[in-house]
Enzyme design. Structure first.
Site: not given
Ligand code: DLZ
Length: 157
Positions: A86, A88
């Site tokens: 991730t 971000h």
């Molecule tokens: C975008 C994203 C990323 C890169 N990683 C995760 C994660 O490890 N766990 C998670 O629950 N959600 C992730 N998301 C998605 C974001 O929570 C969100 O759903 C998107 O940015 C759309 O708003």
């Protein structure tokens, strides 16, 4: 965050409480373990409970807000955020935590926090209440939500 110092668990009476479990869909095996753990505790407690899924952890807070607007006594928020996968990580973790805190305070009702913020997948497998896991964070979050809902009801008389 390690599980050191966690309280020992005991059955909670959830009869008469309406609880909404909200879970993200990222990292499926770990998420499913968290959901199963939460549902085990809620079922044993006698609480009325439903499950809804949101795309990711970032969406947990707004869904929790809707659950409270719909009359939920407590929410159990479950998500999995892994640093390695991730880019971000810090932003999503902070937004999720801050959002859920704000929703709980605005509603005056508890959100059991079962969002795992992890270095790698193994940490999640260790905490997801699966066969061989050391911890069951979904169950812990559900129990915290139920206990806090009871405390709030007691304080409000
Ligand atoms: C975008 C994203 C990323 C890169 N990683 C995760 C994660 O490890 N766990 C998670 O629950 N959600 C992730 N998301 C998605 C974001 O929570 C969100 O759903 C998107 O940015 C759309 O708003």
């Amino acid at each position: 965050m390690s599980g050191a110092g966690a309280p020992t668990t005991s059955p909670v009476d959830g009869t008469g409480l309406r609880v909404v479990v909200i879970a993200g869909t990222w990292h499926e095996v770990i998420s499913n373990g968290l959901i199963a753990g939460a549902q085990r505790v809620l079922e044993a407690s006698g609480a009325e409970h439903t499950l809804v899924r949101v795309p990711g952890s970032f969406e947990l807070a707004v869904a929790a807000q809707a659950a409270f607007a719909g009359g939920a006594d407590a929410v159990v928020a479950l998500g999995v955020i892994i640093r390695g996968g991730t880019p971000h990580f810090e932003y999503i973790s902070a937004a999720t935590t801050d959002g859920l805190t704000r929703v709980a305070l605005d509603a005056g009702r508890p959100v059991g926090f079962g969002v795992l913020t992890l270095e790698d997948e193994q940490q999640g497998l260790d905490r997801a209440g699966l066969a061989g896991s050391k911890e069951d964070k979904g169950a812990e979050a559900a129990e915290a939500a139920l206990r806090t809902a009871r405390v709030i009801a007691q304080l409000r008389g």
